[in-house]
Design an enzyme around this catalytic site. Structure first.
Site, PDB file in Angstrom:
ATOM      1  N   SER A 112     -27.164 -22.554 -41.477  1.00 49.03           N
ATOM      2  CA  SER A 112     -26.352 -23.292 -40.415  1.00 49.03           C
ATOM      3  C   SER A 112     -25.734 -24.659 -41.046  1.00 49.03           C
ATOM      4  O   SER A 112     -25.815 -24.519 -42.580  1.00 49.03           O
ATOM      5  CB  SER A 112     -27.997 -24.179 -40.110  1.00 49.03           C
ATOM      6  OG  SER A 112     -27.603 -25.220 -39.489  1.00 49.03           O
ATOM      7  N   TYR A 166     -35.903 -27.003 -41.466  1.00 53.65           N
ATOM      8  CA  TYR A 166     -35.176 -25.716 -40.923  1.00 53.65           C
ATOM      9  C   TYR A 166     -33.883 -26.348 -41.876  1.00 53.65           C
ATOM     10  O   TYR A 166     -33.346 -25.320 -42.325  1.00 53.65           O
ATOM     11  CB  TYR A 166     -34.829 -26.210 -39.224  1.00 53.65           C
ATOM     12  CG  TYR A 166     -33.567 -25.394 -39.414  1.00 53.65           C
ATOM     13  CD1 TYR A 166     -34.161 -24.073 -39.240  1.00 53.65           C
ATOM     14  CD2 TYR A 166     -32.286 -25.732 -39.359  1.00 53.65           C
ATOM     15  CE1 TYR A 166     -32.834 -23.067 -38.077  1.00 53.65           C
ATOM     16  CE2 TYR A 166     -31.468 -25.252 -38.617  1.00 53.65           C
ATOM     17  CZ  TYR A 166     -31.574 -23.559 -38.426  1.00 53.65           C
ATOM     18  OH  TYR A 166     -30.595 -23.140 -37.801  1.00 53.65           O
ATOM     19  N   LYS A 176     -32.747 -23.596 -44.691  1.00 52.19           N
ATOM     20  CA  LYS A 176     -31.470 -22.963 -44.839  1.00 52.19           C
ATOM     21  C   LYS A 176     -30.540 -22.950 -46.088  1.00 52.19           C
ATOM     22  O   LYS A 176     -29.466 -22.247 -46.506  1.00 52.19           O
ATOM     23  CB  LYS A 176     -30.338 -23.401 -43.626  1.00 52.19           C
ATOM     24  CG  LYS A 176     -30.454 -22.211 -41.666  1.00 52.19           C
ATOM     25  CD  LYS A 176     -30.741 -21.071 -42.049  1.00 52.19           C
ATOM     26  CE  LYS A 176     -31.221 -20.795 -41.045  1.00 52.19           C
ATOM     27  NZ  LYS A 176     -31.216 -19.348 -40.323  1.00 52.19           N
TER      28      LYS A 176
END
Length: 272
Positions: free
Chosen positions: A152, A188, A192
């Protein structure tokens, strides 16, 4: 079932960027056998039926396969099935992943924090590592192996060090405690960032084997990630998931080989 086509395994291939990646490969003149991994086999079958209605003529084929990356038995069974039918994997796309930060809003306090962070790392990091480790023997049987991790733009430490300010609104809050809920999706993003380190280590481990390893940063796209909804994300300027699918296709087809071992995005290389 042997095939002369390039064999691609993609986890979470029935929705979002995964689905668009399969579609981009199907729409390419190059012939592929795409093994569409999905937690439920019927979901993959439904997605394949949808693909068939969208792309009528293709030199490629899509095969549904049950893979739940959080289930070791599921990964092992998928490996055995692919080994017996195809004997190799030319490209492994670790696409399956999710955001669980909403749990912290649903369950304020230590319980929600722990669940959100542990689930994020379990799915996005630990499960991806198990999946990759299991499938490396099949990848090494390819004459041109590629290993992809879908990361991401929010994972960049360089971007964060300059002051995080997402399009969803997550600038520095006012002084004092408690802080108001925000859209920084920290669990999150952290998972990543860990995934990027995993990619770097696999690039090291597989260097002498000739495996080209990448992390792919698809960009801010209108997917179902985080449960916000694609329509809401579009209001904040999110692009279409097909943009991510096309980028991943380019990596699979060797167009970004000069950037192996790095985090690739549509504009070039994402800073660490």
């Amino acid at each position: 079932m042997s095939t002369d086509k390039t064999i691609v395994v993609i986890t979470g291939g029935n929705t979002g960027i995964g689905y668009e990646t399969v579609k981009a490969l199907m729409d390419s003149p190059a012939p592929y056998t795409v093994l569409m991994g999905s937690r439920k086999l019927e979901n993959a079958s439904d997605a394949i039926a949808k693909l068939s209605s969208e792309i009528s003529n293709s030199s490629s084929e899509v095969v549904p396969i049950q893979i739940d990356i959080t289930d070791d038995d599921s990964i092992s069974n998928a490996y055995k099935e692919i080994e017996s039918k195809f004997g190799k994997v030319d490209a492994l796309i670790n696409n399956a992943g999710a955001s669980f930060d909403a749990i912290m809003k649903e369950k304020p306090g230590p319980t929600g924090i722990r669940e959100a962070w542990e689930t994020s790392y379990s799915v996005n990091v630990s499960s991806t590592q198990v999946m990759t480790t299991t499938f490396i023997p099949l990848l090494l049987k390819s004459s041109s192996p590629r290993l992809l991790f879908i990361t991401s733009g929010l994972s960049s430490l360089t971007t964060m060090s300059g002051g995080f300010n997402s399009k969803l609104g997550a600038g520095a809050p006012q002084a004092g405690w408690p802080k108001p809920p925000e859209a920084s999706v920290i669990a999150y993003r952290s998972s990543k960032t860990a995934l990027n380190m995993m990619m770097l280590d696999w690039a090291r481990v597989l260097k002498q084997d000739g495996v080209k390893v990448f992390a792919i940063s698809p960009g801010f796209l209108a997917t179902g990630l985080g449960g916000v909804g694609a329509a809401t994300l579009r209001k904040f300027g999110a692009g279409e998931p097909s943009e991510g699918g096309d980028l991943i296709r380019k990596v699979v087809q060797g167009e970004r080989d000069a950037d192996a071992g790095k985090v690739v995005n549509k504009d070039g290389v994402q800073p660490w």
